[in-house]
Design an enzyme around this catalytic site. Structure first.
Site, PDB file in Angstrom:
ATOM      1  N   THR A   1      -1.449  -3.892  -1.432  1.00 23.25           N
ATOM      2  CA  THR A   1      -1.726  -3.619  -2.841  1.00 23.25           C
ATOM      3  C   THR A   1      -2.874  -4.464  -3.388  1.00 23.25           C
ATOM      4  O   THR A   1      -3.277  -5.458  -2.793  1.00 23.25           O
ATOM      5  CB  THR A   1      -0.473  -3.859  -3.698  1.00 23.25           C
ATOM      6  OG1 THR A   1      -0.111  -5.240  -3.627  1.00 23.25           O
ATOM      7  CG2 THR A   1       0.686  -3.001  -3.240  1.00 23.25           C
ATOM      8  N   ASP A   2      -3.346  -4.048  -4.557  1.00 23.78           N
ATOM      9  CA  ASP A   2      -4.381  -4.806  -5.254  1.00 23.78           C
ATOM     10  C   ASP A   2      -3.738  -5.627  -6.373  1.00 23.78           C
ATOM     11  O   ASP A   2      -2.501  -5.699  -6.466  1.00 23.78           O
ATOM     12  CB  ASP A   2      -5.481  -3.874  -5.793  1.00 23.78           C
ATOM     13  CG  ASP A   2      -4.968  -2.855  -6.794  1.00 23.78           C
ATOM     14  OD1 ASP A   2      -3.837  -3.012  -7.321  1.00 23.78           O
ATOM     15  OD2 ASP A   2      -5.701  -1.888  -7.065  1.00 23.78           O
ATOM     16  N   LEU A   3      -4.545  -6.212  -7.222  1.00 18.78           N
ATOM     17  CA  LEU A   3      -4.050  -7.069  -8.297  1.00 18.78           C
ATOM     18  C   LEU A   3      -3.112  -6.324  -9.245  1.00 18.78           C
ATOM     19  O   LEU A   3      -2.213  -6.923  -9.831  1.00 18.78           O
ATOM     20  CB  LEU A   3      -5.240  -7.655  -9.066  1.00 18.78           C
ATOM     21  CG  LEU A   3      -4.938  -8.740 -10.079  1.00 18.78           C
ATOM     22  CD1 LEU A   3      -4.254  -9.933  -9.419  1.00 18.78           C
ATOM     23  CD2 LEU A   3      -6.227  -9.187 -10.755  1.00 18.78           C
TER      24      LEU A   3
ATOM     25  N   GLY B   1      -0.937  -4.182  -8.319  1.00 23.50           N
ATOM     26  CA  GLY B   1       0.302  -3.842  -7.627  1.00 23.50           C
ATOM     27  C   GLY B   1       0.344  -2.426  -7.090  1.00 23.50           C
ATOM     28  O   GLY B   1       1.401  -1.941  -6.699  1.00 23.50           O
ATOM     29  N   ILE B   2      -0.819  -1.762  -7.060  1.00 18.85           N
ATOM     30  CA  ILE B   2      -0.875  -0.418  -6.483  1.00 18.85           C
ATOM     31  C   ILE B   2      -1.606  -0.486  -5.147  1.00 18.85           C
ATOM     32  O   ILE B   2      -2.378  -1.402  -4.892  1.00 18.85           O
ATOM     33  CB  ILE B   2      -1.532   0.604  -7.436  1.00 18.85           C
ATOM     34  CG1 ILE B   2      -2.980   0.241  -7.748  1.00 18.85           C
ATOM     35  CG2 ILE B   2      -0.728   0.732  -8.724  1.00 18.85           C
ATOM     36  CD1 ILE B   2      -3.717   1.283  -8.564  1.00 18.85           C
TER      37      ILE B   2
END
Length: 129
Positions: free
Chosen positions: A14-16, A18-19
């Protein structure tokens, strides 16, 4: 026939926000293709050693529809669109339950040891069809 491959989304995927980071979908579908080939009875190590043939991605078309999130369980579905002497076209879909998150069409080519397109042996084409 549709091949199904489970994927669990880890924090590292995930990225920052949360996806799932967009490029990680390509990892998910690559893993699913590897398992699809293996379950079809094709040993890629032996194919390279015995016949000098490897698969390479020639083209990918992808649509991101709904984001996947941390700690979700997903399914990658792989289905053959077409197989020719040199090329394999697959449709791959990433789902969460019945929701379609990501769709792609992947074109693979068979390459010889010099990197030139080469025909897949008939038995390999039959196994993958």
């Amino acid at each position: 026939m549709i091949h199904k491959f489970p994927v669990h989304v880890y924090y590292e995927d995930t990225d920052l926000a949360g996806i799932v980071y967009y490029a990680n979908y390509f990892k998910f579908i690559e893993r699913a293709r590897t398992e699809w080939v293996r379950e079809a009875g094709v040993d890629q190590v032996a194919l390279k050693a015995d016949d000098g043939i490897v698969f390479a991605v020639r083209r990918v078309e992808a649509d991101y529809l709904i984001p996947a999130k941390f700690d979700e369980d997903l399914i990658v579905e792989t289905e053959v669109e077409a197989i020719t002497g040199v090329r394999i076209v697959l449709n791959q879909t990433v789902k969460r339950a019945d929701a379609i998150l990501f769709v792609s069409q992947v074109t693979l080519v068979a390459l010889n040891e010099t990197g030139q397109p080469t025909r897949l042996p008939a038995n390999i084409r039959r196994n993958l069809h």
